[in-house]
Scaffold this motif. Structure first.
Motif, PDB file in Angstrom:
ATOM      1  N   HIS A  21       0.837  -1.196   0.000  1.00  0.00           N
ATOM      2  CA  HIS A  21       0.000   0.000   0.000  1.00  0.00           C
ATOM      3  C   HIS A  21       0.871   1.245   0.000  1.00  0.00           C
ATOM      4  O   HIS A  21       2.057   1.194   0.340  1.00  0.00           O
ATOM      5  CB  HIS A  21      -0.919   0.012   1.234  1.00  0.00           C
ATOM      6  CG  HIS A  21      -1.924  -1.085   1.239  1.00  0.00           C
ATOM      7  ND1 HIS A  21      -2.986  -1.116   0.364  1.00  0.00           N
ATOM      8  CD2 HIS A  21      -2.019  -2.211   2.002  1.00  0.00           C
ATOM      9  CE1 HIS A  21      -3.698  -2.205   0.597  1.00  0.00           C
ATOM     10  NE2 HIS A  21      -3.132  -2.878   1.581  1.00  0.00           N
ATOM     11  N   ASP A  27      -3.295   4.540  -3.665  1.00  0.00           N
ATOM     12  CA  ASP A  27      -4.195   4.330  -2.532  1.00  0.00           C
ATOM     13  C   ASP A  27      -4.646   5.606  -1.840  1.00  0.00           C
ATOM     14  O   ASP A  27      -5.490   5.545  -0.939  1.00  0.00           O
ATOM     15  CB  ASP A  27      -3.520   3.439  -1.478  1.00  0.00           C
ATOM     16  CG  ASP A  27      -3.419   1.990  -1.923  1.00  0.00           C
ATOM     17  OD1 ASP A  27      -4.229   1.573  -2.770  1.00  0.00           O
ATOM     18  OD2 ASP A  27      -2.520   1.278  -1.426  1.00  0.00           O
ATOM     19  N   TRP A  79      -1.432   0.168   5.732  1.00  0.00           N
ATOM     20  CA  TRP A  79      -2.858   0.482   5.786  1.00  0.00           C
ATOM     21  C   TRP A  79      -3.303   0.262   7.220  1.00  0.00           C
ATOM     22  O   TRP A  79      -3.277  -0.854   7.730  1.00  0.00           O
ATOM     23  CB  TRP A  79      -3.637  -0.421   4.836  1.00  0.00           C
ATOM     24  CG  TRP A  79      -5.058   0.026   4.635  1.00  0.00           C
ATOM     25  CD1 TRP A  79      -6.085  -0.056   5.534  1.00  0.00           C
ATOM     26  CD2 TRP A  79      -5.625   0.630   3.456  1.00  0.00           C
ATOM     27  NE1 TRP A  79      -7.245   0.452   5.010  1.00  0.00           N
ATOM     28  CE2 TRP A  79      -6.992   0.877   3.735  1.00  0.00           C
ATOM     29  CE3 TRP A  79      -5.103   0.969   2.208  1.00  0.00           C
ATOM     30  CZ2 TRP A  79      -7.851   1.449   2.788  1.00  0.00           C
ATOM     31  CZ3 TRP A  79      -5.960   1.543   1.275  1.00  0.00           C
ATOM     32  CH2 TRP A  79      -7.318   1.784   1.565  1.00  0.00           C
ATOM     33  N   VAL A  88     -10.388  -2.115  -3.224  1.00  0.00           N
ATOM     34  CA  VAL A  88      -8.995  -1.677  -3.116  1.00  0.00           C
ATOM     35  C   VAL A  88      -8.066  -2.873  -3.306  1.00  0.00           C
ATOM     36  O   VAL A  88      -7.066  -2.799  -4.021  1.00  0.00           O
ATOM     37  CB  VAL A  88      -8.730  -0.995  -1.756  1.00  0.00           C
ATOM     38  CG1 VAL A  88      -7.243  -0.647  -1.605  1.00  0.00           C
ATOM     39  CG2 VAL A  88      -9.583   0.256  -1.608  1.00  0.00           C
TER      40      VAL A  88
END
Length: 237
Positions: A21, A27, A79, A88
């Protein structure tokens, strides 16, 4: 728009995908698509709201921040939540349907895509068989595809019963700045409470009642977004 192509083991044998991420991986977004069967998982971390579409329908979204281009759950390359929405997780892949068959496509322009020899997860082994990562992505895409297909019936029930209402949230942050979250809809709790038993029974029978309550429960996560915004602004001063 991206460069969406059908994934295959001949042309994409050496293709790698970054599975982590970060903002550089695309993101750093305010929200993402979700669907009723996912509400139980996402409501523990994120608010669930609805966005009106130009065609007149609504799409359910999870919010990661209070403004565009801000994901408050990104902490560098980490994350900061135990559940990441499937929309996602599936990046940079998507499903295309041809002749009734669901086929995996990949966006070659997505920042997660890496060339052969780079870091990242391989999609195929030396013999052209799917890697463990690609098999997991296929499962994610299937669940996402089925969930999105079921969403219109849920939204239609909400609209039929006039349970969706627009809302705005005015927030004064600890630095004194005023911020407004607007442009979204949520469930009208008063109208929901006024429904008769037969209507509630039908909602439950159609598997719509639990997702409705998950939306209501998720709105308590707005406080978390405000607190995360305060912490991020304090850290940047």
């Amino acid at each position: 728009m991206g460069q969406h192509v059908l994934l295959n083991s001949v042309e994409h044998r050496g293709l790698r995908v970054h599975a982590g991420h970060g903002a550089r991986l695309g993101d750093d977004v305010m929200g993402a698509l979700t669907f009723p069967d996912e509400f139980r998982n996402v409501q523990a971390h994120y608010p669930i709201v609805f966005r009106r579409e130009p065609a007149g329908g609504f799409l359910p979204l999870v919010l990661f921040g209070l403004q565009e281009g801000c994901n408050l759950f990104l902490d560098g390359d980490r994350w900061d939540a135990t559940y990441v929405p499937l929309s996602v997780q599936r990046q940079p892949f998507l499903i295309g349907v041809a002749g009734g068959e669901r086929l995996v496509h990949v966006d070659l322009d997505h920042p997660r895509v890496r060339d052969a020899g780079s870091d990242g997860a391989l999609l195929f082994d030396a013999e052209g068989a799917s890697s463990e990562h690609l098999e997991r992505i296929r499962s994610v895409l299937l669940a996402l595809h089925e969930g999105v297909d079921a969403t219109p019936a849920f939204v239609a029930a909400l609209q039929r019963l006039e349970l969706l209402e627009s809302f705005f949230l005015d927030v004064q942050l600890e630095d004194g700045s005023l911020n407004r979250l607007a442009g979204f809809h949520t469930i009208n709790e008063e109208r929901l409470g006024a429904l008769d038993g037969a209507t509630l029974e039908r909602l439950a029978r159609d598997n719509h009642l639990l997702p409705i309550y998950m939306v209501l429960a998720s709105m308590s996560r707005m406080r978390d977004l405000i607190e995360r915004t305060n912490r991020r602004r304090a850290a940047s001063r």
